[in-house]
Write a protein that holds these residues in place. Structure first.
Motif, short mmCIF file in Angstrom:
data_model
loop_
_atom_site.label_atom_id
_atom_site.label_comp_id
_atom_site.label_asym_id
_atom_site.label_seq_id
_atom_site.Cartn_x
_atom_site.Cartn_y
_atom_site.Cartn_z
N ARG A 16 -22.91 -51.68 -25.26
CA ARG A 16 -23.07 -52.81 -26.17
C ARG A 16 -23.82 -52.40 -27.45
O ARG A 16 -23.58 -52.95 -28.51
CB ARG A 16 -23.83 -53.94 -25.46
CG ARG A 16 -23.91 -55.21 -26.27
CD ARG A 16 -24.25 -56.39 -25.42
NE ARG A 16 -24.45 -57.57 -26.25
CZ ARG A 16 -24.70 -58.78 -25.77
NH1 ARG A 16 -24.74 -58.97 -24.47
NH2 ARG A 16 -24.88 -59.79 -26.58
N ARG A 17 -24.70 -51.41 -27.31
CA ARG A 17 -25.42 -50.90 -28.48
C ARG A 17 -24.61 -49.84 -29.23
O ARG A 17 -25.12 -49.22 -30.16
CB ARG A 17 -26.76 -50.30 -28.05
CG ARG A 17 -27.72 -51.31 -27.42
CD ARG A 17 -28.17 -52.33 -28.44
NE ARG A 17 -29.14 -53.25 -27.87
CZ ARG A 17 -28.85 -54.49 -27.48
NH1 ARG A 17 -27.63 -54.95 -27.60
NH2 ARG A 17 -29.78 -55.26 -26.98
N LYS A 18 -23.36 -49.60 -28.80
CA LYS A 18 -22.47 -48.65 -29.46
C LYS A 18 -23.04 -47.23 -29.45
O LYS A 18 -22.93 -46.48 -30.43
CB LYS A 18 -22.19 -49.06 -30.91
CG LYS A 18 -21.74 -50.51 -31.08
CD LYS A 18 -20.44 -50.79 -30.40
CE LYS A 18 -19.97 -52.23 -30.69
NZ LYS A 18 -18.86 -52.66 -29.83
N MET A 19 -23.68 -46.84 -28.34
CA MET A 19 -24.24 -45.50 -28.20
C MET A 19 -23.41 -44.68 -27.23
O MET A 19 -23.08 -45.17 -26.15
CB MET A 19 -25.68 -45.58 -27.66
CG MET A 19 -26.76 -45.64 -28.69
SD MET A 19 -28.39 -45.47 -27.91
CE MET A 19 -28.98 -47.13 -28.07
N SER A 20 -23.10 -43.47 -27.60
CA SER A 20 -22.44 -42.57 -26.65
C SER A 20 -23.48 -42.07 -25.65
O SER A 20 -24.70 -42.18 -25.88
CB SER A 20 -21.83 -41.37 -27.39
OG SER A 20 -22.86 -40.57 -27.94
N GLN A 21 -23.01 -41.52 -24.56
CA GLN A 21 -23.95 -40.96 -23.58
C GLN A 21 -24.79 -39.85 -24.21
O GLN A 21 -25.99 -39.73 -23.91
CB GLN A 21 -23.19 -40.42 -22.36
CG GLN A 21 -22.71 -41.49 -21.40
CD GLN A 21 -22.17 -40.90 -20.11
OE1 GLN A 21 -21.80 -39.74 -20.05
NE2 GLN A 21 -22.12 -41.72 -19.05
#
Length: 408
Positions: A16-21
């Motif tokens: 949801r925060r648009k962060m990749s792993q």
């Protein structure tokens, strides 16, 4: 969400925060493999310190991460929570050349729809419904950005830029009210650039006041004074010019400059700016709302009272308040009136009349609850009033304090 394993909740909020792993892992100081194992449930999160660190990186209430309801004030639905702040931040951060390139492929909202959405947003702001506006802002920002990009080389390019400039101003104003000052400054700064591209000096002038207000909220009062006065001088009507919208924006800049001057104790500059604003209001001939300024003779008086409060001259503010024309004041927009009641609560507290200070808070709460319940300054004033009240506060004030979560 409550029934999901914590690893799945981490994955949900990370996405949801648009962060990749990899990005998430870097911010945590962990490996991508560690993040993957946590999200798949292979690795347990058995240290609260790590859970809190994850919540911090995700800008999330740790209770949400643990599958529990976050602790919120009873009035929280009228305000803003950190999830909404993060979504607004994400929308603001999308405005760069790379995201604009990707947005160009999306179907933009029609200009007519954007025009309606912006008008509705302004009305929501003017009625002090900050929580409603905050929840609508992420989509409104994304839509306005998409429209600005999509119509950049069409006949609608200037109107699309104008609408985006308005949305940035709305975002700046509501974020400042709710205490998100850095984001407020960012949105205001973006509004100036877009307003200039729209070719509208007056829109850029109003955007300048949003920047100045954000600077003032951040404690940079002198910078706020200078930027207001500089742009006001550029927009100063020449003899014979009587355009109401220009007079309104010019006068509004003067009022905001006066407030900045009062914050640094420069009473001489403050009086000069208020006098010039009064002259502009007289030329306008009445209270108007060109470019959402609510500018006119009544708003000048309201700002005189507010400036007096900033200087610690509560008695003068009260005299101005008591001299307001009730009909003209009641015709002002709810946000303006509730803001004035909050200023007057501070003014009455300055002269030791905590009973009337409490009444002002209650009046503001009846008119536009979010102006009182959501603003940090209102919480400070109410706490001060309760602390200085002799005996038991009135039932209405005690109930307001309970709903706001304010104690002595």
């Amino acid at each position: 969400m409550d029934e999901l394993p914590i690893g799945r909740r981490v994955s949900y909020w990370r996405n949801r925060r648009k962060m990749s792993q990899q990005v998430f892992a870097d911010r945590l100081g962990k490996s991508k493999s560690w993040v993957d194992k946590v999200e798949r449930g292979v690795r347990r999160l058995d240290k609260f310190s790590v859970v809190y660190e994850i919540a911090d990186v995700l800008q999330l209430d740790v209770q949400l991460l643990l599958g529990k309801d976050p602790e919120r004030r009873p009035d929280s639905m009228n305000c803003i929570d950190q999830i909404e702040v993060a979504e607004i931040r994400s929308a603001l951060e999308r405005y760069d050349q790379i995201s604009a390139f990707f947005y160009a492929a999306a179907e933009p909202p029609p200009i007519a729809e954007m025009r309606k959405a912006a008008l509705h947003a302004w009305q929501t702001w003017e009625h002090g419904r900050y929580g409603v506006l905050a929840r609508a802002l992420p989509k409104l920002l994304r839509d306005a950005q998409a429209a600005d990009t999509a119509y950049a080389h069409s006949d609608d390019s200037r109107e699309a830029a104008h609408l985006l400039g308005q949305v940035y101003q709305l975002a700046s104003s509501v974020l400042r009210k709710l205490g998100e000052l850095d984001l407020s400054w960012l949105a205001a700064d973006r509004s100036i650039a877009v307003s200039q591209r729209a070719g509208d000096q007056l829109l850029a002038g109003v955007a300048t006041t949003r920047v100045a207000n954000a600077l003032r909220a951040l404690g940079r009062h002198r910078a706020a004074l200078e930027v207001n006065v500089n742009i006001a001088n550029r927009l100063c009507p020449t003899p014979g010019e009587t355009a109401d919208d220009q007079l309104s924006v010019y006068g509004f800049l003067l009022l905001q400059g006066a407030m900045a001057a009062s914050c640094i104790g420069d009473s001489a500059t403050m009086r000069d700016l208020l006098t010039a604003a009064q002259d502009a209001a007289a030329g306008l001939g009445g209270d108007k709302n060109h470019y959402w300024t609510s500018f006119g003779p009544t708003n000048v008086l309201v700002h005189r009272a507010a400036a007096a409060v900033e200087l610690g001259e509560g008695g003068l503010a009260i005299a101005i308040h008591d001299g307001l024309d009730p009909t003209a004041f009641n015709a002002m927009l709810p946000e303006r009136r509730a803001h004035h009641y909050l200023d007057m609560a501070r003014g009455f507290a300055q002269v030791g009349d905590v009973e009337r200070a409490g009444e002002m808070l209650l009046e503001g709460d009846l008119l536009a609850p979010a102006e009182i319940r959501c603003r940090p300054i209102a919480h400070e004033v109410l706490s001060d009033v309760l602390r200085r009240t002799r005996g038991t506060p009135t039932a209405a004030l005690a109930e307001l304090a309970e709903q706001m979560g304010v104690g002595v």
